[in-house]
Design a protein around this motif. Structure first.
Motif, short mmCIF file in Angstrom:
data_model
loop_
_atom_site.label_atom_id
_atom_site.label_comp_id
_atom_site.label_asym_id
_atom_site.label_seq_id
_atom_site.Cartn_x
_atom_site.Cartn_y
_atom_site.Cartn_z
N TRP A 166 84.16 -22.58 -10.34
CA TRP A 166 84.14 -23.62 -11.36
C TRP A 166 82.70 -23.80 -11.83
O TRP A 166 81.77 -23.79 -11.01
CB TRP A 166 84.69 -24.93 -10.81
CG TRP A 166 86.19 -24.88 -10.60
CD1 TRP A 166 86.86 -24.19 -9.62
CD2 TRP A 166 87.18 -25.50 -11.41
NE1 TRP A 166 88.21 -24.35 -9.76
CE2 TRP A 166 88.45 -25.16 -10.86
CE3 TRP A 166 87.14 -26.31 -12.54
CZ2 TRP A 166 89.64 -25.61 -11.39
CZ3 TRP A 166 88.34 -26.77 -13.08
CH2 TRP A 166 89.56 -26.41 -12.51
N LEU A 167 82.52 -23.96 -13.15
CA LEU A 167 81.18 -23.99 -13.73
C LEU A 167 80.90 -25.31 -14.44
O LEU A 167 81.75 -25.83 -15.17
CB LEU A 167 81.02 -22.85 -14.74
CG LEU A 167 81.24 -21.44 -14.21
CD1 LEU A 167 81.13 -20.44 -15.36
CD2 LEU A 167 80.27 -21.10 -13.09
N ASP A 168 79.69 -25.81 -14.23
CA ASP A 168 79.16 -26.95 -14.97
C ASP A 168 78.07 -26.37 -15.87
O ASP A 168 76.97 -26.06 -15.41
CB ASP A 168 78.59 -27.99 -14.01
CG ASP A 168 78.16 -29.26 -14.73
OD1 ASP A 168 78.93 -29.77 -15.55
OD2 ASP A 168 77.04 -29.74 -14.45
N ASP A 169 78.38 -26.20 -17.15
CA ASP A 169 77.53 -25.46 -18.07
C ASP A 169 76.54 -26.40 -18.75
O ASP A 169 76.94 -27.29 -19.51
CB ASP A 169 78.41 -24.75 -19.11
CG ASP A 169 77.64 -23.75 -19.94
OD1 ASP A 169 76.40 -23.80 -19.95
OD2 ASP A 169 78.30 -22.90 -20.59
N ASN A 170 75.26 -26.18 -18.49
CA ASN A 170 74.21 -27.02 -19.05
C ASN A 170 73.28 -26.25 -19.98
O ASN A 170 72.09 -26.57 -20.09
CB ASN A 170 73.42 -27.67 -17.91
CG ASN A 170 74.28 -28.59 -17.07
OD1 ASN A 170 74.51 -29.73 -17.44
ND2 ASN A 170 74.77 -28.09 -15.94
N GLY A 171 73.80 -25.24 -20.62
CA GLY A 171 73.04 -24.50 -21.62
C GLY A 171 72.16 -23.43 -21.04
O GLY A 171 72.44 -22.24 -21.15
N TRP A 172 71.05 -23.83 -20.41
CA TRP A 172 70.14 -22.84 -19.83
C TRP A 172 70.27 -22.75 -18.31
O TRP A 172 69.54 -22.00 -17.67
CB TRP A 172 68.70 -23.12 -20.24
CG TRP A 172 68.16 -24.48 -19.89
CD1 TRP A 172 68.27 -25.62 -20.60
CD2 TRP A 172 67.39 -24.83 -18.71
NE1 TRP A 172 67.63 -26.68 -19.97
CE2 TRP A 172 67.09 -26.20 -18.81
CE3 TRP A 172 66.94 -24.11 -17.61
CZ2 TRP A 172 66.35 -26.88 -17.84
CZ3 TRP A 172 66.21 -24.78 -16.64
CH2 TRP A 172 65.92 -26.14 -16.75
N TRP A 173 71.22 -23.50 -17.75
CA TRP A 173 71.48 -23.41 -16.31
C TRP A 173 72.92 -23.82 -16.04
O TRP A 173 73.53 -24.57 -16.80
CB TRP A 173 70.51 -24.27 -15.50
CG TRP A 173 70.50 -25.73 -15.85
CD1 TRP A 173 69.96 -26.31 -16.96
CD2 TRP A 173 71.07 -26.80 -15.09
NE1 TRP A 173 70.15 -27.67 -16.95
CE2 TRP A 173 70.83 -28.01 -15.81
CE3 TRP A 173 71.75 -26.87 -13.88
CZ2 TRP A 173 71.25 -29.25 -15.35
CZ3 TRP A 173 72.16 -28.11 -13.43
CH2 TRP A 173 71.90 -29.29 -14.15
N LEU A 174 73.46 -23.28 -14.97
CA LEU A 174 74.83 -23.58 -14.55
C LEU A 174 74.81 -24.18 -13.16
O LEU A 174 74.01 -23.78 -12.31
CB LEU A 174 75.67 -22.30 -14.48
CG LEU A 174 75.81 -21.41 -15.70
CD1 LEU A 174 76.52 -20.11 -15.28
CD2 LEU A 174 76.59 -22.10 -16.80
N ILE A 175 75.72 -25.12 -12.91
CA ILE A 175 76.08 -25.44 -11.54
C ILE A 175 77.35 -24.65 -11.23
O ILE A 175 78.32 -24.71 -11.99
CB ILE A 175 76.33 -26.94 -11.33
CG1 ILE A 175 75.07 -27.76 -11.64
CG2 ILE A 175 76.78 -27.21 -9.88
CD1 ILE A 175 75.27 -29.26 -11.55
N MET A 176 77.33 -23.91 -10.13
CA MET A 176 78.49 -23.14 -9.71
C MET A 176 79.11 -23.77 -8.47
O MET A 176 78.40 -24.04 -7.49
CB MET A 176 78.10 -21.69 -9.41
CG MET A 176 77.46 -20.97 -10.59
SD MET A 176 77.39 -19.18 -10.36
CE MET A 176 76.40 -19.05 -8.88
#
Length: 215
Positions: free
Chosen positions: A32-42
């Protein structure tokens, strides 16, 4: 092939806990991904090759270097293996894991909520010393995001000076040298372009990316 019961329970827990806070499942995987543009939380509910169940891995993947895969650049294993024994117990366990992942996501979002906080977080948590190419690159680009151009140059020059000469390391050094050759404003634009390229390589959706002086 029918989805195993334990996998269904993991997916159900993630949907109930992580989807409402904005995370998106990658295909039919356990990631599952938390997409923050220039970085992801996986958030990964990692399977085992030997037993039914799951580990929980949570961390950040940077998107500022063009590559076609995601990596746990900061963070990783959050718990020991949870084995599936019966549906009721495993259902409770997976909800607890998802809630733990949620707490980690909130904590990481806070750590990255401003350029200065992000810089401090990356400098404190990046791997290795002056001979770790990825660590030096990440520290340098975090400084660049915070518009600390002097700090960025120090860490990026450490990338060039690393002794590793494997093909991938040479590619990272070439990328770094291209950044160092630019003026500060041009450096910001170059990293924005690299992020866009990185997102395309990873087949992430198009997004307006803000890098450099803004969270």
């Amino acid at each position: 092939m029918a989805t195993p019961v334990h996998s269904k329970l993991i997916n159900k827990a993630a949907r109930e806990v992580l989807k409402p806070i904005g995370l998106v499942r990658k295909g039919q995987s356990r990631l599952w991904l938390d997409d923050n543009g220039w970085w992801l939380i996986m958030v990964e509910f990692q399977p085992s090759s030997w037993s039914k169940g799951t580990y929980l891995n949570v961390g950040i993947s940077w998107l500022w270097y063009p590559k076609d895969y995601m990596s746990f650049d900061i963070g990783y294993r959050e718990n020991s293996f949870i084995e599936f024994k019966d549906e009721d117990t495993f259902s409770r366990d997976t909800i607890a894991l998802a809630e733990k992942a949620k707490e980690c996501v909130f904590s990481l979002r806070q750590s990255m909520s401003s350029p200065e906080l992000a810089k401090a977080f990356v400098l404190e948590n990046s791997k290795g010393g002056e001979q770790n190419i990825w660590g030096c690159l990440n520290k340098g680009l975090a400084c660049l995001h915070a518009l600390d151009f002097q700090g960025a140059r120090v860490h990026l020059e450490n990338v060039i000076q690393c002794s590793d000469d494997r093909d991938w390391a040479i590619s990272v050094k070439d990328f770094t040298q291209s950044i160092l050759s630019l003026q500060p404003k041009e450096q910001i634009k170059a990293i924005q372009d690299a992020i866009i390229q990185s997102r395309k390589l990873k087949k992430l959706p198009e997004m307006n990316v803000t890098f450099g002086g803004s969270a």
